[in-house]
Write an enzyme that holds these catalytic residues in place. Structure first.
Site, mmCIF file in Angstrom:
data_model
loop_
_atom_site.group_PDB
_atom_site.id
_atom_site.type_symbol
_atom_site.label_atom_id
_atom_site.label_comp_id
_atom_site.label_asym_id
_atom_site.label_seq_id
_atom_site.Cartn_x
_atom_site.Cartn_y
_atom_site.Cartn_z
ATOM 1 N N TYR A 29 -13.015 -64.895 -75.764
ATOM 2 C CA TYR A 29 -13.978 -64.621 -76.838
ATOM 3 C C TYR A 29 -13.859 -63.199 -77.335
ATOM 4 C CZ TYR A 29 -17.294 -61.896 -73.966
ATOM 5 O OH TYR A 29 -17.889 -60.925 -73.201
ATOM 6 N N ARG A 48 -7.063 -57.224 -79.100
ATOM 7 C CA ARG A 48 -7.520 -57.540 -77.742
ATOM 8 C C ARG A 48 -7.559 -59.051 -77.533
ATOM 9 N NH1 ARG A 48 -13.043 -54.943 -75.991
ATOM 10 N NH2 ARG A 48 -13.833 -56.495 -77.451
ATOM 11 N N ARG A 96 -10.668 -83.670 -66.723
ATOM 12 C CA ARG A 96 -10.738 -82.509 -65.830
ATOM 13 C C ARG A 96 -9.602 -82.476 -64.809
ATOM 14 N NH1 ARG A 96 -12.716 -80.780 -60.980
ATOM 15 N NH2 ARG A 96 -13.716 -78.737 -60.963
ATOM 16 N N HIS A 98 -7.098 -79.181 -62.959
ATOM 17 C CA HIS A 98 -7.104 -77.722 -62.902
ATOM 18 C C HIS A 98 -5.958 -77.114 -63.713
ATOM 19 C CE1 HIS A 98 -10.181 -78.248 -59.927
ATOM 20 N NE2 HIS A 98 -10.333 -76.935 -59.816
ATOM 21 N N LYS A 142 -10.854 -60.710 -71.818
ATOM 22 C CA LYS A 142 -12.198 -61.029 -72.304
ATOM 23 C C LYS A 142 -12.377 -62.544 -72.297
ATOM 24 C CE LYS A 142 -15.447 -59.208 -75.750
ATOM 25 N NZ LYS A 142 -16.413 -58.666 -74.825
ATOM 26 N N GLU A 174 -17.777 -50.114 -64.898
ATOM 27 C CA GLU A 174 -18.406 -50.272 -66.216
ATOM 28 C C GLU A 174 -19.766 -50.923 -66.051
ATOM 29 O OE1 GLU A 174 -16.255 -53.022 -68.785
ATOM 30 O OE2 GLU A 174 -15.576 -54.184 -67.073
ATOM 31 N N LEU A 198 -13.038 -53.837 -68.978
ATOM 32 C CA LEU A 198 -12.683 -54.310 -70.307
ATOM 33 C C LEU A 198 -12.327 -53.093 -71.167
ATOM 34 C CD1 LEU A 198 -12.649 -56.966 -72.031
ATOM 35 C CD2 LEU A 198 -14.660 -56.013 -73.132
HETATM 36 N N1 PDD Z 1 -19.297 -57.134 -74.416
HETATM 37 N N2 PDD Z 1 -17.359 -54.124 -70.843
HETATM 38 C C1 PDD Z 1 -17.786 -55.384 -70.785
HETATM 39 C C2 PDD Z 1 -17.868 -56.070 -69.464
HETATM 40 C C3 PDD Z 1 -18.173 -56.046 -71.970
HETATM 41 O O1 PDD Z 1 -18.574 -57.326 -71.913
HETATM 42 C C4 PDD Z 1 -18.130 -55.340 -73.208
HETATM 43 C C5 PDD Z 1 -18.522 -55.988 -74.508
HETATM 44 C C6 PDD Z 1 -17.682 -54.013 -73.199
HETATM 45 C C7 PDD Z 1 -17.596 -53.183 -74.462
HETATM 46 O O2 PDD Z 1 -16.539 -53.592 -75.283
HETATM 47 P P1 PDD Z 1 -16.603 -53.396 -76.868
HETATM 48 O O3 PDD Z 1 -16.842 -51.947 -77.109
HETATM 49 O O4 PDD Z 1 -15.272 -53.841 -77.326
HETATM 50 O O5 PDD Z 1 -17.739 -54.237 -77.367
HETATM 51 C C8 PDD Z 1 -17.292 -53.436 -71.999
HETATM 52 C C9 PDD Z 1 -19.680 -57.914 -75.546
HETATM 53 C C10 PDD Z 1 -20.369 -57.130 -76.603
HETATM 54 C C11 PDD Z 1 -20.467 -59.131 -75.077
HETATM 55 O O6 PDD Z 1 -20.008 -59.742 -74.126
HETATM 56 O O7 PDD Z 1 -21.500 -59.468 -75.665
#
Ligand code: PDD
Length: 276
Positions: A29, A48, A96, A98, A142, A174, A198
């Site tokens: 996503y 990304r 389903r 894996h 992501k 983070e 991320l």
């Molecule tokens: N999340 N780290 C994590 C674990 C995140 O899920 C996100 C963003 C970020 C920041 O990344 P960016 O600056 O590219 O938004 C860092 C999004 C917003 C979400 O899952 O809603």
């Protein structure tokens, strides 16, 4: 909504019980930001997405320019001046098993949501609690597997805070949906963009702003002890921009108020997005 390549109403979307996103969280996503009715750092988000698709061996049936154009159409139909655009792509629909099924068509879903800038939160800051980061070792991808993130956010709220600051054995990584930076003696520090975090689009943008402002910034991990002695702490992310953290584990950060470096970066960010 954008559903399998068409613009439709929400009531026209029906998710198959065989969708691997639904069954395994097998999908990827992005969350895009829209300011002044236009995309912010769209190319970085698409890059990304492409890296995540590659890293999860999810073969996309669209080129990035094709996807970009689909998102433009969606924004035109549903976007407001300040919105976010959520997009996910699951591996597809199959009974389903894996291993990755052969000959499946990835399933695309995207929609816009009105999302004004969180001005009050950015002004006052948030509180955080520290928590061991128990996620896997590909946090740079992501993917839809966000259970650790949702659990961590809930734990923060249960402990009376707004978010978590994750650490692995004492090294800060983070937050549940954003990156974190600290400031000590005027120097910004944040975890390097490797497999443990991320690679935030906002993180990279803020580091660029720091360079322009000639604020020293290091992509070097820091520990919980260093965090406890930080002058300033702040989050960066698509939904939070630059948000100060004013207390951690019940103790004030620095003076307990948003610091001067954080404010400088917030101002620079606001100026930059006004030009989007
Ligand atoms: N999340 N780290 C994590 C674990 C995140 O899920 C996100 C963003 C970020 C920041 O990344 P960016 O600056 O590219 O938004 C860092 C999004 C917003 C979400 O899952 O809603």
């Amino acid at each position: 909504m954008l559903w399998k390549g068409d613009l439709v109403q929400k009531s026209d979307v029906s998710v198959s019980p065989d969708d691997r996103g639904y069954v395994f969280g097998d999908g990827i996503y992005e969350v895009f930001r829209v300011y002044n009715g236009r995309f912010f750092e769209k190319a970085a988000h698409l890059d990304r997405l492409e890296r995540t698709a590659h890293g999860t061996k999810l073969k996309l049936p669209w080129t990035m320019p094709e996807l970009s154009e689909l998102l433009d159409r969606l924004l035109e139909k549903e976007g407001t001046q300040e919105s976010i655009l959520y997009m996910q792509i699951t591996r597809g629909e199959a009974p389903r098993i894996h291993q990755f099924p052969k000959d499946v068509e990835p399933v695309l879903l995207a929609y816009c949501k009105d999302y004004p800038r969180p001005v009050a939160v950015m002004e006052n800051g948030i509180t955080a609690v520290t928590l061991e980061d128990i996620r896997w070792l590909r946090c740079d991808l992501k993917t839809l597997n966000l259970l650790p993130n949702t659990m961590a956010k809930q734990e923060a709220l249960d402990r009376g805070a707004d978010d978590v600051i994750w650490h692995r054995g004492g090294t800060v990584t983070e937050c549940s949906a954003s990156n974190v930076m600290m400031v000590k003696d005027g120097v910004i520090r944040t975890h390097p963009a490797n497999h443990l975090i991320l690679h935030g689009v906002t993180r990279a943008f803020v580091l660029k702003l720091a360079r322009q402002l000639e604020l020293p910034a290091l992509e070097k991990p820091f520990t919980l002890d260093e965090l406890a002695n930080a002058d300033e702490l702040f989050l960066t992310g698509t939904t939070v921009e630059v948000t100060p953290i004013v207390a951690v584990d019940g103790r004030p950060v620095g003076s307990g108020k948003p610091g001067t470096v954080t404010r400088q970066l917030q101002r620079a960010f606001a100026e930059a997005i006004a030009l989007v």
